[in-house]
Design an enzyme around this catalytic site. Structure first.
Site, short mmCIF file in Angstrom:
data_model
loop_
_atom_site.label_atom_id
_atom_site.label_comp_id
_atom_site.label_asym_id
_atom_site.label_seq_id
_atom_site.Cartn_x
_atom_site.Cartn_y
_atom_site.Cartn_z
N GLY A 20 -13.51 -8.63 41.93
CA GLY A 20 -14.65 -9.54 41.84
C GLY A 20 -14.42 -10.79 42.65
O GLY A 20 -13.54 -10.83 43.50
N ASN A 21 -15.23 -11.81 42.40
CA ASN A 21 -15.03 -13.08 43.10
C ASN A 21 -15.46 -14.23 42.19
O ASN A 21 -15.95 -14.00 41.09
CB ASN A 21 -15.79 -13.08 44.43
N ARG A 22 -15.28 -15.45 42.68
CA ARG A 22 -15.44 -16.61 41.81
C ARG A 22 -16.87 -17.15 41.74
O ARG A 22 -17.10 -18.19 41.14
CB ARG A 22 -14.52 -17.73 42.29
#
Ligand code: CTP
Length: 401
Positions: free
Chosen positions: A206-208
């Protein structure tokens, strides 16, 4: 701080408006509550008077010497009508002035926001549809109702948005000063959040991205009168009022949702952070540690570039496509050099370039950016709330529509 008239219609959702009133006064606004006669059957005058700290009237015949309907309407920076019932919108559309609220609606020149709440059948009735269209044509903002539980056992479209969302919507409209809804009749599509590419039932890449910038864009467009489709990838923020929300998880789901929504859109904004790679294989069961102590090797493949696809496959050449780029400067070029190159590579009309680092961009409330145009233009937006950047983006989109 603003002078707000809060017109309360006679629907059961009136009880939720006491909370909206409280939020508006806590934000420092002066609020004059003007309920209809039937609104007072749901929530009584003492509640409105106590929460607003002001006298409450329903009829033009109260305190006639002050000509209250003219005074209240003229003074208002904004009139919020909530819940806007089918009957109340019909009276407003017809220009009737049979109580203090409808009279006030005829004398005010500031923005008017209707927040409808009613049963789905009433919302979808051709009479209501025509009245909503009339009010919108005259410059009013009519918020699309939420879908969900209605009074009694039924569910459907017609639910009042949550008080916090109504408050956020009003704040956005007020932030534009007296500027009118310049995106009425337009359909805009915004992606928000960050995609997740699953490895197994419990793990993902995923990412932030929090989704805040995309949500601010959706909210700003709704406050400017647009029909908004918000495609949200893994966002846990409150639903913006008046927005069609489509939830997705992976880059592939985001691709499909964006292509479908963009088909009749006037503008598309890709604010979501999309995974560039996904695992080639998904394991149905949790990946276990191997007995020999070795680490698994996960093979990745490229995902489709949604922004480039949307730019290259517009349903109409008039559609405006906007991308975002989170960049860091490096030995090969500055943040803006990378931004210009990305704008050209993606083929979009506008690219919002953010400089990111450990403490900038993602989870923060504020954002600073440069918006690059395919026409060579560049607009710098200093550090400020994400809603301010959102409105600059919509100004630039509107100029290109
Ligand atoms: N984007 C997209 N589909 C992808 C990757 C990115 O639509 N598979 C969009 C993003 O939503 C954003 C823009 O492209 O609007 C730029 O995203 P960014 O991650 O900065 O660009 P990348 O193409 O991934 O380039 P880089 O090689 O710099 O990561």
């Amino acid at each position: 701080m603003a002078d707000i008239v809060l017109g309360v219609g006679g629907g059961i959702a009136a009880y939720k408006i006491a909370e909206v009133l409280r939020r508006l006064t806590e934000s420092g606004h002066s609020v004059t509550v003007v309920p209809t006669r039937s609104a007072l059957r749901f929530v009584g005058e003492p509640t409105w008077a106590a929460l607003s700290g002001r006298p409450v009237h329903t009829e033009v015949f109260d305190e006639v010497h002050e000509v209250p309907h003219v005074r209240i309407g003229r003074q208002a920076d904004l009139v919020l009508v909530a819940p806007a019932t089918a009957d109340l919108m019909a009276r407003a559309a017809a220009g009737l002035a049979d109580d203090l609220l409808t009279s006030t609606l005829l004398t005010t020149r500031g923005p008017v926001v209707y927040v409808p709440a009613m049963h789905t059948e009433m919302w979808e009735h051709p009479a209501t549809v025509a009245n909503v269209e009339t009010l919108r044509k005259r410059g009013a903002l009519v918020v699309e109702p939420a879908v969900g539980r209605l009074t009694g056992a039924d569910t459907g479209k017609g639910r009042l948005p949550e008080p916090a969302d109504i408050h956020a919507y009003v704040t956005d409209v007020l932030s534009r000063g007296g500027a009118g809804p310049d995106l009425t009749g337009r359909h805009v599509v915004v992606s928000a959040g960050g995609t997740r590419e699953h490895l197994d039932p419990v793990r993902f890449l995923g990412n932030r991205s929090s989704g805040r910038q995309g949500y601010a864009l959706a909210r700003a467009a709704a406050a400017r009168g647009a029909r908004v489709t918000l495609v949200a990838a893994n966002v846990s923020l409150p639903d913006p009022a008046g927005v069609d929300l489509v939830r997705v998880g992976s880059a592939a789901q985001l691709f499909d949702a964006m292509v479908a929504a963009a088909a009749d859109a006037d503008a598309v904004v890709m604010a979501a952070a999309v995974a560039d790679f996904r695992p080639v294989t998904y394991t149905d069961t949790k990946i276990k540690k191997s007995a020999d102590g070795s680490s698994p090797v996960i093979e990745l493949e490229r995902t489709a570039d949604i922004l480039a696809h949307l730019s290259a496959n517009r349903p109409s050449p008039a559609q405006v496509v906007v991308g975002f780029a989170a960049e860091t400067g490096d030995a090969t070029g500055s943040v803006l050099d990378h931004g210009r190159a990305k704008l050209a590579a993606k083929g979009c009309d506008l690219l919002v370039v953010n400089e990111v680092g450990a403490d900038r961009g993602f989870e923060s409330e504020d954002n600073a950016a440069v918006v690059l145009g395919a026409d060579g233009s560049s607009v710098t937006v200093g550090t400020g709330p994400k809603s301010a950047l959102a409105h600059v983006v919509w100004d630039l989109v509107r100029d290109r529509l």
